[in-house]
Write a protein that holds these residues in place. Structure first.
Motif, PDB file in Angstrom:
ATOM      1  N   HIS A  74      -6.244   5.631 -11.532  1.00 47.02           N
ATOM      2  CA  HIS A  74      -5.519   6.763 -12.122  1.00 47.02           C
ATOM      3  C   HIS A  74      -6.452   7.560 -13.019  1.00 47.02           C
ATOM      4  CE1 HIS A  74      -1.543   5.299 -10.674  1.00 47.02           C
ATOM      5  NE2 HIS A  74      -2.296   4.218 -10.534  1.00 47.02           N
ATOM      6  N   HIS A  78      -5.184  12.852  -9.686  1.00 50.66           N
ATOM      7  CA  HIS A  78      -4.910  11.626  -8.926  1.00 50.66           C
ATOM      8  C   HIS A  78      -3.462  11.542  -8.481  1.00 50.66           C
ATOM      9  CE1 HIS A  78      -3.618  10.130 -12.939  1.00 50.66           C
ATOM     10  NE2 HIS A  78      -2.808   9.347 -12.233  1.00 50.66           N
ATOM     11  N   ASP A  80      -0.105   9.111  -7.773  1.00 47.61           N
ATOM     12  CA  ASP A  80       0.623   7.904  -8.178  1.00 47.61           C
ATOM     13  C   ASP A  80       1.484   7.446  -7.006  1.00 47.61           C
ATOM     14  OD1 ASP A  80      -0.324   8.275 -10.772  1.00 47.61           O
ATOM     15  OD2 ASP A  80       1.630   8.739 -11.643  1.00 47.61           O
ATOM     16  N   HIS A  84       3.011   1.796  -8.206  1.00 42.42           N
ATOM     17  CA  HIS A  84       2.397   1.892  -9.535  1.00 42.42           C
ATOM     18  C   HIS A  84       3.367   1.407 -10.613  1.00 42.42           C
ATOM     19  CE1 HIS A  84       0.156   3.396 -12.905  1.00 42.42           C
ATOM     20  NE2 HIS A  84       0.830   4.519 -13.053  1.00 42.42           N
TER      21      HIS A  84
HETATM   22 MN    MN Z   1      -1.177   7.860 -12.647  1.00 40.17          MN
END
Ligand code: MN
Length: 264
Positions: A74, A78, A80, A84
């Motif tokens: 991260h 980026h 997710d 996550h």
């Molecule tokens: Mn993230």
């Protein structure tokens, strides 16, 4: 040619001619790229990117140049993935290697919160604000990226970007009711921001904490953080391409995010 072949041929022709423009929504990734700072009492932090030279046309590699990177998943601009977050950890297709590739391309709806954020760095996007946007631009379609434009990416100094004081970081994000509306009523693909993470700076103290991560990933939706150039996108009509690295069981990865927009 079939009509689908024609559509694809028209698309590449339009990109070559500039009728479709490609806008880079990614920040340059380097050792100075700001990384989210969690209070040490709630968890361990991610290091900044480090770049170690293997060779540069020298004794270690006379005709080639390459580096070794050490970085968190991260870091910088980026992606997710659902896995996550604890609320999304059990989806069979919720990791960077298992998300179906067609989910890496989707239409974008851009909600301009730049004036509100300029007045209040802790600004929170509400469901009411989203619905006002829909009255003007039409309903957010299922499978769309919703991108929160704040102009936060214009903060090129790392300290100003993280904007922390003794009470923690101060940066904008969505409120619980907004992410519930987008995930449950609209079935969006995910939520993207210009800040270091998809939740507001103070969101660790919200109820629930980190509502965007909790709700979006709990609904198998994605996040995009540290985007830039959202001010170059129309409110509706752009197509966003954001494909994370295919890391085994990855929770996210740095990503080159591209937007295709009408050139005229
Ligand atoms: Mn993230």
């Amino acid at each position: 040619m079939s009509s689908t072949q024609t559509t694809l041929a028209d698309m590449v022709t339009a990109i070559a001619s500039g009728d479709i423009r490609v806008i880079d929504l990614s920040q340059t990734l380097g050792p100075d790229t700001p990384v989210i700072m969690l209070p040490p009492e709630i968890g361990k932090n991610s290091p900044p990117l480090s770049i170690e030279r293997i060779s540069h046309f020298d004794d270690d590699g006379p005709a080639w140049y390459w580096n070794v990177l050490t970085l968190g998943e991260h870091t910088g601009t980026h992606f997710d993935a659902p896995n996550h977050w604890i609320s999304g950890k059990d989806y069979a297709d919720g990791g960077t290697d298992t998300i179906p590739a067609d989910r890496f391309i989707g239409p974008a709806c851009v909600i301009d919160c730049s004036s509100e954020t300029a007045a209040d760095p802790d600004f929170l996007l509400t469901a009411d604000h989203v619905q006002k946007w829909e009255k003007e631009h039409g309903e957010i379609p299922a499978g769309a990226w919703v991108l929160m434009r704040t102009d936060w990416s214009k903060r090129t100094n790392g300290d100003e970007f993280l904007n922390a004081d003794e009470n923690g970081p101060h940066s904008p994000g969505p409120r619980l009711d907004a992410v519930e509306y987008l995930a449950r009523e609209r079935g969006v693909l995910g939520f993207g921001v210009e800040t270091v993470g998809t939740d507001a700076g103070q969101a660790g103290m919200f109820e629930p904490p980190f509502p965007c991560h909790t709700i979006m990933h709990g609904a198998n939706k994605f996040g995009l953080a540290s985007l830039t150039n959202l001010d170059a996108l129309p409110p509706k009509g752009a197509v966003v391409i954001a494909a994370p690295l295919k890391i085994i069981n990855g929770s996210g990865s740095p990503v080159r995010v591209l937007a295709l927009v009408p050139g005229h």
